[in-house]
Design a protein around this motif. Structure first.
Motif, PDB file in Angstrom:
ATOM      1  N   ARG A  12       0.849  -1.197   0.000  1.00 33.46           N
ATOM      2  CA  ARG A  12       0.000   0.000   0.000  1.00 33.46           C
ATOM      3  C   ARG A  12       0.874   1.231   0.000  1.00 33.46           C
ATOM      4  O   ARG A  12       2.099   1.148   0.014  1.00 33.46           O
ATOM      5  CB  ARG A  12      -0.918  -0.001   1.226  1.00 33.46           C
ATOM      6  CG  ARG A  12      -0.175  -0.030   2.561  1.00 33.46           C
ATOM      7  CD  ARG A  12      -1.103  -0.330   3.730  1.00 33.46           C
ATOM      8  NE  ARG A  12      -0.362  -0.419   4.987  1.00 33.46           N
ATOM      9  CZ  ARG A  12      -0.500   0.430   6.005  1.00 33.46           C
ATOM     10  NH1 ARG A  12      -1.344   1.443   5.909  1.00 33.46           N
ATOM     11  NH2 ARG A  12       0.191   0.277   7.116  1.00 33.46           N
ATOM     12  N   ALA A  16       3.256   0.822  -3.053  1.00 34.58           N
ATOM     13  CA  ALA A  16       2.327   0.418  -4.105  1.00 34.58           C
ATOM     14  C   ALA A  16       2.392   1.385  -5.280  1.00 34.58           C
ATOM     15  O   ALA A  16       2.345   0.975  -6.444  1.00 34.58           O
ATOM     16  CB  ALA A  16       0.902   0.348  -3.548  1.00 34.58           C
ATOM     17  N   ARG A  20       3.450   0.352  -9.082  1.00 29.89           N
ATOM     18  CA  ARG A  20       2.575   0.606 -10.235  1.00 29.89           C
ATOM     19  C   ARG A  20       3.348   1.253 -11.380  1.00 29.89           C
ATOM     20  O   ARG A  20       3.207   0.861 -12.545  1.00 29.89           O
ATOM     21  CB  ARG A  20       1.413   1.499  -9.823  1.00 29.89           C
ATOM     22  CG  ARG A  20       0.361   0.823  -8.951  1.00 29.89           C
ATOM     23  CD  ARG A  20      -0.833   1.719  -8.715  1.00 29.89           C
ATOM     24  NE  ARG A  20      -1.811   1.047  -7.856  1.00 29.89           N
ATOM     25  CZ  ARG A  20      -1.931   1.281  -6.560  1.00 29.89           C
ATOM     26  NH1 ARG A  20      -1.170   2.187  -5.962  1.00 29.89           N
ATOM     27  NH2 ARG A  20      -2.833   0.622  -5.848  1.00 29.89           N
ATOM     28  N   VAL A  30       6.714  -7.900  -5.599  1.00 31.40           N
ATOM     29  CA  VAL A  30       5.921  -7.048  -4.715  1.00 31.40           C
ATOM     30  C   VAL A  30       6.144  -7.489  -3.271  1.00 31.40           C
ATOM     31  O   VAL A  30       5.613  -8.505  -2.825  1.00 31.40           O
ATOM     32  CB  VAL A  30       4.432  -7.111  -5.079  1.00 31.40           C
ATOM     33  CG1 VAL A  30       3.616  -6.200  -4.163  1.00 31.40           C
ATOM     34  CG2 VAL A  30       4.227  -6.710  -6.538  1.00 31.40           C
ATOM     35  N   ILE A  41      -2.372  -5.770  -4.745  1.00 31.06           N
ATOM     36  CA  ILE A  41      -1.530  -4.998  -5.667  1.00 31.06           C
ATOM     37  C   ILE A  41      -0.879  -5.931  -6.686  1.00 31.06           C
ATOM     38  O   ILE A  41      -0.712  -5.569  -7.859  1.00 31.06           O
ATOM     39  CB  ILE A  41      -0.473  -4.162  -4.895  1.00 31.06           C
ATOM     40  CG1 ILE A  41       0.337  -3.296  -5.851  1.00 31.06           C
ATOM     41  CG2 ILE A  41       0.422  -5.030  -4.052  1.00 31.06           C
ATOM     42  CD1 ILE A  41      -0.440  -2.191  -6.500  1.00 31.06           C
ATOM     43  N   GLU A  44      -3.254  -6.565  -9.414  1.00 35.24           N
ATOM     44  CA  GLU A  44      -3.535  -5.349 -10.186  1.00 35.24           C
ATOM     45  C   GLU A  44      -2.477  -5.073 -11.250  1.00 35.24           C
ATOM     46  O   GLU A  44      -2.796  -4.566 -12.336  1.00 35.24           O
ATOM     47  CB  GLU A  44      -3.621  -4.154  -9.224  1.00 35.24           C
ATOM     48  CG  GLU A  44      -3.735  -2.807  -9.899  1.00 35.24           C
ATOM     49  CD  GLU A  44      -3.521  -1.663  -8.920  1.00 35.24           C
ATOM     50  OE1 GLU A  44      -3.103  -0.579  -9.375  1.00 35.24           O
ATOM     51  OE2 GLU A  44      -3.761  -1.835  -7.710  1.00 35.24           O
TER      52      GLU A  44
END
Length: 223
Positions: A12, A16, A20, A30, A41, A44
């Protein structure tokens, strides 16, 4: 072949956000403390692999790092903020802060040096304004960030084939910041703080700096 990146504390917040941006052209490991924390995440992102590990568990860290043989970017984002005065902070508080903010960073970097050397990699240390100046009530945190800055300076000189960037942002609008402000007894106003996107873009810019330059230090302040 896509470049690879590992971002710690990527479940987060800033981590995060960095993951991204890097995932556009990197396979991203990650990092997070548990599998559940990194699941969202990881699902995603375009190309991501969950990397759940307790960074302060030396054996678990070594086992997790053994799976990485080449690494273009290592972003040390995970950290803690144990705040209090010199009078109120306990030895356990100091140890907890340094275990997370310094010792885990040093050990993970050591374990991944062969992978970083193989790729001519880039180590990004998410530091803080507290790594440049210390304020009342922030002694343990600031001391850990001063130590992290020294670690980066030494690593940069010891590993000339790598790039090492220390990023010193001011306070960022994150869940951690909300907890800090609540502890300070203040009302939270997100407009007073840097956005996650702004700091993540600064990290991405450092990574994208052409190979003839070495971005050693980035300092960000709110306007």
């Amino acid at each position: 072949m896509p470049r690879t990146a590992l971002v710690t504390g990527a479940a987060r917040g800033l981590g995060a956000g960095i993951a991204r941006l890097l995932s556009a052209d990197h396979d991203v490991w990650v990092g997070g403390s548990t599998a559940d924390s990194v699941a969202g995440i990881s699902d995603e992102l375009i190309s991501a692999r969950p990397w759940p590990v307790d960074l302060t568990d030396a054996d678990a860290l070594a086992a997790a790092a053994a799976n990485i043989t080449s690494l273009d970017v290592l972003v040390h984002n995970a950290g803690v903020a144990d705040l209090g005065t010199v009078e109120t902070l306990t030895l356990a508080d100091w140890r907890h802060t340094f275990e997370a903010n310094v010792f885990a960073v040093a050990e993970l970097t050591r374990l991944l040096l062969p992978a970083l050397r193989a790729a001519g990699g880039h180590v990004v240390l998410i530091n803080s304004g507290a790594g440049i100046r210390a304020n009342p009530g922030w002694s343990a945190y600031a001391a850990s960030k001063f130590a992290l800055r020294a670690f980066g300076d030494a690593l940069r000189l010891e590993e000339p084939t790598l790039r090492v960037t220390s990023v010193h942002p001011g306070r960022i609008d994150t869940d951690m910041q909300r907890a800090i402000v609540a502890g300070e007894g203040e009302e939270y106003d997100a407009s007073k703080y840097l956005t996650v996107e702004t700091v993540a873009r600064a990290v991405r810019q450092a990574v994208d700096t052409p190979a003839d330059a070495h971005p050693t230090e980035i300092v960000l302040r709110t306007r």
